[in-house]
Design a protein around this motif. Structure first.
Motif, PDB file in Angstrom:
ATOM      1  N   PHE A 104       5.778  -8.980  14.550  1.00 31.05           N
ATOM      2  CA  PHE A 104       5.113  -7.923  13.799  1.00 31.05           C
ATOM      3  C   PHE A 104       4.190  -8.555  12.757  1.00 31.05           C
ATOM      4  O   PHE A 104       4.675  -9.195  11.827  1.00 31.05           O
ATOM      5  CB  PHE A 104       6.143  -7.023  13.122  1.00 31.05           C
ATOM      6  CG  PHE A 104       7.119  -6.428  14.102  1.00 31.05           C
ATOM      7  CD1 PHE A 104       6.662  -5.635  15.155  1.00 31.05           C
ATOM      8  CD2 PHE A 104       8.478  -6.683  14.003  1.00 31.05           C
ATOM      9  CE1 PHE A 104       7.549  -5.093  16.072  1.00 31.05           C
ATOM     10  CE2 PHE A 104       9.371  -6.148  14.919  1.00 31.05           C
ATOM     11  CZ  PHE A 104       8.907  -5.356  15.961  1.00 31.05           C
ATOM     12  N   HIS A 106       2.519  -7.421  10.316  1.00 28.68           N
ATOM     13  CA  HIS A 106       2.510  -6.916   8.946  1.00 28.68           C
ATOM     14  C   HIS A 106       3.791  -7.264   8.200  1.00 28.68           C
ATOM     15  O   HIS A 106       3.908  -6.963   7.025  1.00 28.68           O
ATOM     16  CB  HIS A 106       2.310  -5.403   8.942  1.00 28.68           C
ATOM     17  CG  HIS A 106       3.365  -4.668   9.725  1.00 28.68           C
ATOM     18  ND1 HIS A 106       3.556  -4.857  11.071  1.00 28.68           N
ATOM     19  CD2 HIS A 106       4.277  -3.757   9.339  1.00 28.68           C
ATOM     20  CE1 HIS A 106       4.547  -4.076  11.481  1.00 28.68           C
ATOM     21  NE2 HIS A 106       5.007  -3.400  10.446  1.00 28.68           N
ATOM     22  N   ARG A 149       0.950 -14.885  11.286  1.00 31.00           N
ATOM     23  CA  ARG A 149      -0.335 -15.534  11.576  1.00 31.00           C
ATOM     24  C   ARG A 149      -0.491 -16.880  10.877  1.00 31.00           C
ATOM     25  O   ARG A 149      -1.407 -17.635  11.173  1.00 31.00           O
ATOM     26  CB  ARG A 149      -1.490 -14.603  11.222  1.00 31.00           C
ATOM     27  CG  ARG A 149      -1.777 -14.525   9.735  1.00 31.00           C
ATOM     28  CD  ARG A 149      -2.919 -13.588   9.469  1.00 31.00           C
ATOM     29  NE  ARG A 149      -2.613 -12.268  10.031  1.00 31.00           N
ATOM     30  CZ  ARG A 149      -3.492 -11.284  10.119  1.00 31.00           C
ATOM     31  NH1 ARG A 149      -4.721 -11.479   9.764  1.00 31.00           N
ATOM     32  NH2 ARG A 149      -3.129 -10.103  10.586  1.00 31.00           N
TER      33      ARG A 149
ATOM     34  N   LEU B 163       3.998  -4.631  20.704  1.00 27.91           N
ATOM     35  CA  LEU B 163       4.756  -4.616  19.452  1.00 27.91           C
ATOM     36  C   LEU B 163       5.705  -3.428  19.430  1.00 27.91           C
ATOM     37  O   LEU B 163       6.807  -3.508  18.897  1.00 27.91           O
ATOM     38  CB  LEU B 163       3.808  -4.544  18.259  1.00 27.91           C
ATOM     39  CG  LEU B 163       2.924  -5.770  18.035  1.00 27.91           C
ATOM     40  CD1 LEU B 163       2.035  -5.549  16.830  1.00 27.91           C
ATOM     41  CD2 LEU B 163       3.778  -7.009  17.844  1.00 27.91           C
ATOM     42  N   VAL B 176      11.623   5.541  14.398  1.00 28.07           N
ATOM     43  CA  VAL B 176      11.685   4.347  13.554  1.00 28.07           C
ATOM     44  C   VAL B 176      10.559   3.392  13.913  1.00 28.07           C
ATOM     45  O   VAL B 176       9.913   2.808  13.037  1.00 28.07           O
ATOM     46  CB  VAL B 176      13.055   3.649  13.708  1.00 28.07           C
ATOM     47  CG1 VAL B 176      13.061   2.343  12.932  1.00 28.07           C
ATOM     48  CG2 VAL B 176      14.169   4.565  13.231  1.00 28.07           C
ATOM     49  N   ARG B 180       7.946   2.086  11.258  1.00 34.52           N
ATOM     50  CA  ARG B 180       8.009   0.683  10.838  1.00 34.52           C
ATOM     51  C   ARG B 180       6.904  -0.177  11.420  1.00 34.52           C
ATOM     52  O   ARG B 180       6.629  -1.256  10.905  1.00 34.52           O
ATOM     53  CB  ARG B 180       9.356   0.074  11.254  1.00 34.52           C
ATOM     54  CG  ARG B 180      10.548   0.749  10.672  1.00 34.52           C
ATOM     55  CD  ARG B 180      10.749   0.320   9.252  1.00 34.52           C
ATOM     56  NE  ARG B 180      11.714   1.174   8.599  1.00 34.52           N
ATOM     57  CZ  ARG B 180      12.127   0.987   7.356  1.00 34.52           C
ATOM     58  NH1 ARG B 180      11.649  -0.013   6.664  1.00 34.52           N
ATOM     59  NH2 ARG B 180      12.988   1.811   6.835  1.00 34.52           N
ATOM     60  N   VAL B 181       6.341   0.254  12.526  1.00 32.97           N
ATOM     61  CA  VAL B 181       5.350  -0.597  13.186  1.00 32.97           C
ATOM     62  C   VAL B 181       3.989   0.095  13.300  1.00 32.97           C
ATOM     63  O   VAL B 181       3.004  -0.360  12.717  1.00 32.97           O
ATOM     64  CB  VAL B 181       5.852  -1.047  14.587  1.00 32.97           C
ATOM     65  CG1 VAL B 181       4.804  -1.931  15.255  1.00 32.97           C
ATOM     66  CG2 VAL B 181       7.161  -1.798  14.455  1.00 32.97           C
ATOM     67  N   PRO B 184       2.432   1.439   9.674  1.00 29.95           N
ATOM     68  CA  PRO B 184       1.912   0.375   8.798  1.00 29.95           C
ATOM     69  C   PRO B 184       0.698  -0.341   9.402  1.00 29.95           C
ATOM     70  O   PRO B 184      -0.222  -0.706   8.677  1.00 29.95           O
ATOM     71  CB  PRO B 184       3.085  -0.605   8.649  1.00 29.95           C
ATOM     72  CG  PRO B 184       4.263   0.044   9.226  1.00 29.95           C
ATOM     73  CD  PRO B 184       3.863   1.269   9.950  1.00 29.95           C
ATOM     74  N   LEU B 185       0.701  -0.522  10.719  1.00 29.13           N
ATOM     75  CA  LEU B 185      -0.417  -1.234  11.322  1.00 29.13           C
ATOM     76  C   LEU B 185      -1.689  -0.385  11.367  1.00 29.13           C
ATOM     77  O   LEU B 185      -2.778  -0.914  11.515  1.00 29.13           O
ATOM     78  CB  LEU B 185      -0.053  -1.701  12.739  1.00 29.13           C
ATOM     79  CG  LEU B 185       0.926  -2.870  12.792  1.00 29.13           C
ATOM     80  CD1 LEU B 185       1.332  -3.163  14.223  1.00 29.13           C
ATOM     81  CD2 LEU B 185       0.329  -4.112  12.153  1.00 29.13           C
ATOM     82  N   ASP B 261      -2.558  -6.064   0.176  1.00 27.80           N
ATOM     83  CA  ASP B 261      -2.290  -7.168   1.106  1.00 27.80           C
ATOM     84  C   ASP B 261      -2.018  -6.636   2.503  1.00 27.80           C
ATOM     85  O   ASP B 261      -2.343  -7.251   3.493  1.00 27.80           O
ATOM     86  CB  ASP B 261      -1.128  -8.049   0.617  1.00 27.80           C
ATOM     87  CG  ASP B 261       0.175  -7.282   0.605  1.00 27.80           C
ATOM     88  OD1 ASP B 261       0.143  -6.106   0.196  1.00 27.80           O
ATOM     89  OD2 ASP B 261       1.211  -7.859   0.983  1.00 27.80           O
ATOM     90  N   GLY B 265      -4.115  -7.656   5.613  1.00 27.22           N
ATOM     91  CA  GLY B 265      -3.216  -8.394   6.496  1.00 27.22           C
ATOM     92  C   GLY B 265      -2.939  -9.802   6.006  1.00 27.22           C
ATOM     93  O   GLY B 265      -2.203 -10.537   6.626  1.00 27.22           O
TER      94      GLY B 265
END
Lengths: 371, 268
Positions: A104, A106, A149, B163, B176, B180-181, B184-185, B261, B265
């Motif tokens: 992930f 992030h 990364r 992902l 979830v 969680r993925v 946020p992305l 941040d 990223g």
């Protein structure tokens, strides 16, 4: 083909311990393409198991069905005796190391590794302890606060491994995990993976198209082709006694010579030479067959009992051995001769010689179908 | 840099200078007239507040509509993705003014929508849609929706489905793994979409003018009339600066709350 499958099952059942994964008549169809075709397989607890085959043989699809990412068209998947066929991935006690790592981006390394534990309500000190432990297992302690990364490909690969292992799954699935690494790193990781597997004792199911990788790491290998099992066994069994022409040529180099069965342990080659093979290897076949012998099993001095006359067509010195192509009346044959004596002289092209080999080193596969 | 100087810095300096001038059209003299700012703000405070309010609500509504839409196109659109995107931006082929005029017709007192709503008694017998705050906000939402959808789509499209598989492998169910993925992305897209919608919406005057009444007028209407009708350039320029400044502050607060941040990223 089913005959081969059944025999393989018999071999697997010989040394049955606890079975972690059982695939029963598992099939997967994508539109008109059959990716996996009535595959049955048992994977023993604690083993390092490799699914090996060329691309498109159905090995990845099989792995994805075990992980729950593809739904089988038919058949069942049992995990430690429980049918999990209909369960989504998040309800299976299986974790995957993905080919792309799929870290992930992030989240920090700590949070990546902690992801599965948090879903299982592991909190506080135990969470921290297990994450750190898992990172140390893969030799990357201290990188908790980095982002994916910021790590190299090899490090990311290890994080992916730690992220899966930290959950202590029943089975760990590895989908060509070393594919993106360079050769040197790949060799390193092969040994590393084997060490980790010994250390944690979890069943590893490893998908790869690299036969050397499978041979180096796995206790047992299943070779797949066209969605079916070609042969299952230990690396040495598959190498020494391949049961099909596909296995013989996929795993290393083989000399395959067409012939006709003339007795319980005899085959007459195309040129009329009669050679002896093992009774078991012949397995009651009659009519046309192919016999096979590995290049390094051939002698050029006629010291073994199966013999074949030929002329050296080509030779190549490759350091540890010299490689000869010998034309015989039964077909061209490759032989490797170990350069284990000082000042070994290559036999000049055009020389006549007698190839010989031990009947015990001779395997038999079905005759090539007219194609 | 030359571009930036020519098209950004020079006009800004010119505008700044003008905001500190005094006098009557066409004779303005530069005099450090800071009072332009305080006068402008105190005189037009309701329009300021209304601008921020309308733009904020319109942005929130646009986000609520666009996120599911962009999500659906990105993950379920399949080979029709490009067609769906084309449909999203199709209204742009008609000019902004005409689209808003069309809404004026649609929402008019004798229009179909009002008639229908009156028939089913959602609106009273003399209820209106046109000339209400709701109409103005709806107009803004509609006009800037594509600016929200497109960045959201781009960021969702870039979320690697592997992902989501990995999250699912690590015991996360769909909810979830979204929280969680995927979410946020996609935050960079949310950020870009909110900016692209909120900033022009806060300065918009067409919607308030066509779909509203002077009671719905926003700061854009004030600036427009100061510039074009009243020719009071210094006040208009001062209002422009105040608007710019308040947007900048709001954007910074917003960026902070999303976490900078995360957006870039980078960072540890």
């Amino acid at each position: 083909m089913t005959a081969v499958g059944q025999v393989s099952d018999a071999v697997a059942r010989d040394e049955v311990g606890d079975i972690d994964i059982q695939l029963i008549e598992l099939s997967k169809r994508f539109d008109d393409v059959v990716a996996v075709d009535a595959l049955s397989l048992e994977i023993e607890r604690g083993s390092f198991f490799a699914l090996l085959g060329p691309s498109g043989c159905g090995k990845t699809t099989t792995l994805r069905m075990i992980g729950g990412f593809e739904e089988p068209t038919s058949g069942r998947i049992e995990l430690a005796g429980t049918d999990v066929s209909g369960l989504p991935p998040y309800k299976r006690d299986v974790n995957t190391v993905f080919q792309s790592y799929a870290l992930f981006p992030h989240l920090t390394i700590f949070e990546n590794v902690a992801f599965g534990l948090r879903r299982r309500k592991v909190r506080g000190d135990e969470l921290r302890r297990r994450v750190v432990e898992s990172l140390e297992l893969v030799g990357l302690g201290g990188l908790e606060r980095r982002k994916p990364r910021q790590l190299s490909g090899g490090q990311q690969q290890r994080i992916a491994l730690a992220r899966a292992l930290v959950n202590r799954p029943r089975v760990l699935l590895l989908d060509e995990p070393l594919g993106a690494l360079d050769l040197k790193l790949r060799k390193e990781m092969q040994l590393e993976l084997k060490r980790i597997q010994h250390e944690v004792g979890i069943t590893f199911v490893h998908v790869t198209h690299d036969q050397e990788e499978a041979m180096t790491m796995a206790d047992r290998i299943v070779i797949m082709n066209h969605g079916q099992i070609e042969q299952l066994g230990t690396p040495s069994l598959l190498y020494e006694q391949p049961r099909t022409a596909f296995v013989a040529s996929f795993l290393g180099v083989s000399n395959l010579l067409a012939g006709t069965v003339t007795g319980a342990d005899r085959v007459r080659l195309a040129d009329g030479t009669e050679v002896r093979v093992q009774r078991d290897a012949l397995g009651g076949r009659t009519g046309s067959v192919q016999i096979g012998v590995r290049p390094e099993k051939l002698r050029l001095d006629g010291s073994e009992s199966n013999t074949l006359e030929g002329t050296v067509a080509e030779s190549a010195y490759i350091g540890v051995s010299t490689q000869y192509i010998v034309n015989t009346a039964a077909g061209a044959v490759t032989a490797y001769v170990q350069n284990d004596r000082p000042g070994a002289q290559a036999i000049p092209d055009g020389s006549r010689l007698t190839l010989s080999w031990n009947p015990d080193c001779t395997f038999v596969v079905d005759a090539q179908e007219a194609s | 840099m030359a571009w930036l100087l020519l098209f950004f810095v020079v006009p800004m300096v010119y505008l700044a200078k003008m905001s500190l001038e005094q006098g009557f059209f066409p004779l303005f003299t530069f005099s450090w007239a800071w009072s332009n700012f305080s006068d402008a703000v105190s005189a037009y405070r309701p329009q300021f507040v209304r601008s921020i309010e309308y733009a904020g609500i319109a942005t929130a509504v646009a986000l609520a509509i666009s996120y599911p839409l962009a999500y659906w196109i990105a993950f379920r659109g399949g080979r029709w993705k490009n067609l769906f995107l084309l449909l999203v931006i199709a209204p742009f082929f008609v000019t902004y003014l005409i689209r808003t005029l069309a809404w004026e017709t649609i929402l008019s007192d004798n229009g179909v929508v009002v008639g229908l709503l009156r028939d089913v008694h959602i609106l009273g017998a003399d209820g209106r849609l046109l000339a209400t705050s709701a109409a103005v906000i709806a107009g803004i939402t509609y006009n800037f929706l594509p600016f929200m959808v497109l960045p959201l789509y781009v960021s969702l499209e870039q979320v690697d489905p592997r992902l989501i598989e990995a999250a699912s492998d690590l015991y996360a169910n769909r909810v979830v793994s979204f929280a969680r993925v995927t979410l946020p992305l996609s935050l960079p897209g949310v950020f870009a979409g909110v900016l692209l919608t909120f900033i022009p919406a806060a300065g918009d005057f067409i919607n308030a003018q066509l779909l509203g009444t002077p009671r719905q007028y926003m700061i854009g209407n004030v600036i427009q009339s100061q510039f074009l009708s009243l020719r009071n350039y210094p006040t208009a320029a001062a209002l422009s600066f105040v608007l710019m400044g308040s947007i900048l502050v709001l954007v910074m607060i917003f960026a902070r709350s999303l976490g900078t941040d995360r957006l870039t990223g980078a960072g540890a």
